[in-house]
Design a protein around this motif. Structure first.
Motif, mmCIF file in Angstrom:
data_model
loop_
_atom_site.group_PDB
_atom_site.id
_atom_site.type_symbol
_atom_site.label_atom_id
_atom_site.label_comp_id
_atom_site.label_asym_id
_atom_site.label_seq_id
_atom_site.Cartn_x
_atom_site.Cartn_y
_atom_site.Cartn_z
ATOM 1 N N GLY A 68 0.801 -1.231 0.000
ATOM 2 C CA GLY A 68 0.000 0.000 0.000
ATOM 3 C C GLY A 68 0.832 1.278 0.000
ATOM 4 N N VAL A 69 2.089 1.193 -0.419
ATOM 5 C CA VAL A 69 2.959 2.383 -0.354
ATOM 6 C C VAL A 69 2.500 3.450 -1.355
ATOM 7 N N ALA A 70 2.253 3.039 -2.599
ATOM 8 C CA ALA A 70 1.854 4.017 -3.629
ATOM 9 C C ALA A 70 0.571 4.749 -3.213
ATOM 10 N N ARG A 71 -0.405 3.989 -2.769
ATOM 11 C CA ARG A 71 -1.693 4.604 -2.406
ATOM 12 C C ARG A 71 -1.534 5.597 -1.251
ATOM 13 N N SER A 72 -0.664 5.266 -0.299
ATOM 14 C CA SER A 72 -0.541 6.156 0.852
ATOM 15 C C SER A 72 0.168 7.461 0.475
ATOM 16 N N HIS A 73 0.772 7.506 -0.698
ATOM 17 C CA HIS A 73 1.425 8.740 -1.157
ATOM 18 C C HIS A 73 0.678 9.332 -2.356
ATOM 19 N N CYS A 74 -0.544 8.865 -2.581
ATOM 20 C CA CYS A 74 -1.286 9.273 -3.785
ATOM 21 C C CYS A 74 -2.353 10.305 -3.449
ATOM 22 N N ALA A 75 -2.287 11.449 -4.111
ATOM 23 C CA ALA A 75 -3.241 12.529 -3.834
ATOM 24 C C ALA A 75 -4.658 12.135 -4.224
ATOM 25 N N THR A 76 -4.812 11.188 -5.153
ATOM 26 C CA THR A 76 -6.161 10.795 -5.582
ATOM 27 C C THR A 76 -6.545 9.404 -5.079
ATOM 28 N N ASP A 77 -5.786 8.886 -4.109
ATOM 29 C CA ASP A 77 -6.120 7.634 -3.415
ATOM 30 C C ASP A 77 -6.327 6.453 -4.380
ATOM 31 N N GLN A 78 -5.449 6.326 -5.347
ATOM 32 C CA GLN A 78 -5.587 5.211 -6.299
ATOM 33 C C GLN A 78 -5.141 3.902 -5.659
ATOM 34 N N PRO A 79 -5.968 2.864 -5.715
ATOM 35 C CA PRO A 79 -5.601 1.579 -5.082
ATOM 36 C C PRO A 79 -4.641 0.780 -5.970
ATOM 37 N N PHE A 80 -3.405 1.266 -6.058
ATOM 38 C CA PHE A 80 -2.436 0.674 -6.988
ATOM 39 C C PHE A 80 -2.146 -0.800 -6.659
ATOM 40 N N SER A 81 -1.755 -1.087 -5.415
ATOM 41 C CA SER A 81 -1.405 -2.476 -5.055
ATOM 42 C C SER A 81 -2.602 -3.403 -5.260
ATOM 43 N N GLU A 82 -3.770 -2.916 -4.907
ATOM 44 C CA GLU A 82 -4.994 -3.713 -5.031
ATOM 45 C C GLU A 82 -5.244 -4.035 -6.509
ATOM 46 N N ALA A 83 -4.992 -3.033 -7.363
ATOM 47 C CA ALA A 83 -5.204 -3.233 -8.803
ATOM 48 C C ALA A 83 -4.211 -4.258 -9.355
ATOM 49 N N VAL A 84 -2.955 -4.162 -8.926
ATOM 50 C CA VAL A 84 -1.947 -5.108 -9.434
ATOM 51 C C VAL A 84 -2.273 -6.522 -8.962
ATOM 52 N N SER A 85 -2.760 -6.632 -7.732
ATOM 53 C CA SER A 85 -3.111 -7.971 -7.242
ATOM 54 C C SER A 85 -4.279 -8.556 -8.050
ATOM 55 N N ALA A 86 -5.216 -7.702 -8.468
ATOM 56 C CA ALA A 86 -6.327 -8.178 -9.317
ATOM 57 C C ALA A 86 -5.797 -8.628 -10.691
ATOM 58 N N VAL A 87 -4.787 -7.917 -11.181
ATOM 59 C CA VAL A 87 -4.186 -8.312 -12.467
ATOM 60 C C VAL A 87 -3.448 -9.649 -12.325
ATOM 61 N N LYS A 88 -2.745 -9.819 -11.198
ATOM 62 C CA LYS A 88 -2.054 -11.097 -10.966
ATOM 63 C C LYS A 88 -3.069 -12.238 -11.010
ATOM 64 N N SER A 89 -4.204 -12.003 -10.375
ATOM 65 C CA SER A 89 -5.241 -13.049 -10.338
ATOM 66 C C SER A 89 -5.738 -13.380 -11.754
ATOM 67 N N GLU A 90 -5.948 -12.342 -12.567
ATOM 68 C CA GLU A 90 -6.393 -12.547 -13.944
ATOM 69 C C GLU A 90 -5.329 -13.336 -14.733
ATOM 70 N N LEU A 91 -4.074 -12.959 -14.531
ATOM 71 C CA LEU A 91 -2.995 -13.665 -15.238
ATOM 72 C C LEU A 91 -2.934 -15.130 -14.819
ATOM 73 N N LEU A 92 -3.092 -15.395 -13.518
ATOM 74 C CA LEU A 92 -3.073 -16.782 -13.043
ATOM 75 C C LEU A 92 -4.210 -17.575 -13.671
ATOM 76 N N SER A 93 -5.369 -16.916 -13.803
ATOM 77 C CA SER A 93 -6.514 -17.623 -14.390
ATOM 78 C C SER A 93 -6.262 -17.966 -15.863
ATOM 79 N N GLN A 94 -5.340 -17.222 -16.492
ATOM 80 C CA GLN A 94 -4.969 -17.527 -17.892
ATOM 81 C C GLN A 94 -3.737 -18.434 -17.959
ATOM 82 N N GLY A 95 -3.279 -18.870 -16.776
ATOM 83 C CA GLY A 95 -2.099 -19.749 -16.728
ATOM 84 C C GLY A 95 -0.797 -19.009 -16.983
ATOM 85 N N LYS A 96 -0.814 -17.653 -16.806
ATOM 86 C CA LYS A 96 0.403 -16.871 -17.048
ATOM 87 C C LYS A 96 0.991 -16.424 -15.715
ATOM 88 N N MET A 97 2.221 -16.833 -15.447
ATOM 89 C CA MET A 97 2.869 -16.468 -14.188
ATOM 90 C C MET A 97 4.364 -16.736 -14.330
#
Ligand code: SF4
Length: 364
Positions: A68-97
């Motif tokens: 959560g480092v990026a979000r805690s320094h983000c003026a617009t509160d973007q959930p960066f880590s949360e978004a990347v974790s969702a992308v990791k999940s999508e990639l895993l579902s496609q067998g990409k890792m």
């Protein structure tokens, strides 16, 4: 968060440099691809067909620390880590890792924890308080278990243990293993419901953040609203301030530092551990440069599994920081952080101690 929602966040991050100065990965790797904008650009470029996934780009994405480092320094509160974790999940579902994560997948399918598979049966008797001793404490820093039990007794509590030696699900989620994370979360909530607890005591900031926020916000599960989640450190601080608990002073006068745990930015209880340490230690309490609101993680989280070399650099950077500030002893209560710091602390002339052990040894 859905993959589509993740892309909306990452579209904003890909050309943004606002949190760049605070980024822990590029700080230790000097690699621009590992900054929030670098990771976002990698993901978005693939989405637009400008790049194809390969071992390198997958490793870049899976290296994100989820602290959560990026979000805690983000003026617009973007959930960066949360978004990347969702992308990791999508990639895993496609067998990409990356290969490092592929090896984990098999292990996770065979055992419910990354760290061990001993069975601890919960008695599941009705109790107003429940206690969660995670797999990280059970297997990575087991010396804290007795200390925690001593401290709980000193608070005159006798909580029902639930899901001992298991994970709250955060690590699996961070790596993108959503279904495994949900399974782990549901097991914890099922046992919590069985004991009908009104308050759940947790022992790490990771578990506090997970129960309070992750289940609802990232896994779409509803944690029982009537159950209060409290950290043991907060309970001890409160009891100490109210005069219900006292500590004997230590004879150790060496300068010391508290290492904020890797999820500190998401919980923001920077004072409780420092207050308790100050009650015992007469030595000079020094502070790391990367502390409190600008805490950097150690390599204890998902990066440890996805990119071990980078995880080592993260951990060494925290130790170097403590050494530079003049600390001779360092304290932390998070078992995963302790186990990482313990690997290299001696290289920096630092003695590492568990905070729960210090507190239990100095009960008045
Ligand atoms: S998290 Fe915020 S500050 Fe960081 S890159 Fe994204 S939009 Fe910019």
């Amino acid at each position: 968060m859905t993959y589509q929602e993740a892309l909306e966040t990452l579209e904003k991050c890909r050309y943004c440099l606002m949190c760049r100065h605070a980024d822990p990965l590029s700080h230790v790797s000097f690699n621009e691809a590992l900054t929030p904008h670098g990771i976002a650009l990698t993901i978005y470029s693939e989405h637009k067909g400008l790049l194809s996934w390969n071992e390198d780009s997958l490793r870049t994405v899976f290296s994100e620390t989820d602290a959560g480092v990026a979000r805690s320094h983000c003026a617009t509160d973007q959930p960066f880590s949360e978004a990347v974790s969702a992308v990791k999940s999508e990639l895993l579902s496609q067998g990409k890792m990356p290969e490092t994560v592929a090896r984990l997948k098999e292990r996770l399918e065979q055992t419910p924890s990354f760290f061990g598979d001993a069975e601890f049966k919960s008695a599941l008797e009705q109790n107003d308080y429940a206690l969660f001793i995670s797999d990280e404490m059970q297997y990575l820093w087991p010396e804290s278990v007795n200390a925690v039990n001593t401290l709980i007794k000193a608070l005159t509590l006798s909580p029902a243990e639930i899901t001992r030696g298991k994970s709250s699900g955060f690590l699996a989620l961070s790596l993108g293993f959503m279904e495994q994370a949900k399974k782990q979360a549901k097991q914890l909530m099922t046992e919590l419901e069985a004991v009908k607890a009104k308050e759940l005591i947790v022992l790490s900031q990771t578990d506090l953040y997970t129960c309070r926020h992750v289940y609802a916000e990232r896994l779409g599960l509803s944690f029982p609203e009537e159950v209060k989640v409290t950290s043991l450190l907060a309970l001890l601080t409160q009891a100490y301030k109210n005069g219900k608990l006292s500590f004997k002073p230590s004879a150790d006068t060496r300068p010391y530092a508290y290492i904020d745990p890797s999820q500190a930015l998401r919980v923001k209880d920077f004072d409780s551990p420092r207050h308790l340490l100050g009650a015992i230690l007469p030595g000079n309490q020094v502070e790391l440069f990367w502390r409190k609101e600008r805490t950097h993680p150690t390599g204890s989280g998902s990066t440890w599994f996805s990119n071990p070399e980078l995880a080592e650099k993260l951990t060494r950077a925290r130790l170097e920081d403590a050494q530079k500030q003049g600390a001779e002893v360092i304290y932390c209560e998070d078992s995963a952080d302790l186990s990482q710091l313990n690997r290299y602390a001696a290289d920096y002339g630092l003695e590492l101690k568990g905070l729960y052990e210090l507190l239990a040894d100095h009960l008045g």
